[in-house]
Design a protein around this motif. Structure first.
Motif: not given
Length: 149
Positions: A62-63, A66, A134, A138
């Motif tokens: 997820h990071d 991002d 991830a 999403r």
């Protein structure tokens, strides 16, 4: 027939970083009666087989999505772009097939769900998801780790 995206290594394709696969009868039982879409995001993202081991550094998948974490090989080479590209291709394959679920390789920096290696290459696990897991999550695709692997 309901479609499911499955890590290609779990279906017997020798595409893991070490050039091997992780096929098992547990996997075959888990996907029985489903339309299976086998996919390796790392190969789809342009990485070779075999390849250097890679881990998530600075967070989880997820990071990475991002922009606050990276995927690096044990040599220090940054392979974040390849992992993100492969994740996008996995999502496209899942969506094209109408898959609402994915069965992925545990602990992988691409496919791990719930726990991944910590980025030290020392074999330590931390909570988190791989880049592909991830991205699938999403986008509404339920991700679960493969049983018995």
């Amino acid at each position: 027939m309901e479609a499911i995206l499955v890590s290609a290594c779990l279906r017997g394709v020798p595409c893991r970083f070490d050039g091997r696969h992780k096929a098992s009868s547990d996997i075959e039982e888990a996907v029985a009666g489903r339309d299976v879409v086998s996919f390796c995001p790392e190969v789809a993202g342009g990485l070779s087989t075999p390849r250097r081991p890679a881990e998530l550094v600075g967070g989880d998948g997820h990071d990475v999505l991002d922009g606050t974490a990276r995927v690096v090989e044990d040599t220090g080479r940054d392979v974040t772009a390849e992992f993100v590209d492969g994740a996008r291709r996995a999502l496209a394959a899942a969506q094209h097939a109408g898959a609402t679920e994915a069965l992925l390789m545990p602990r992988s920096p691409s496919c791990g769900r719930g726990e991944v290696y910590d980025g030290s290459f020392g074999g330590e696990l931390v909570p988190g998801d791989g880049v592909t897991a991830a991205l699938l999550e999403r986008n509404g695709i339920a991700v679960r780790p493969a049983p018995g692997v």
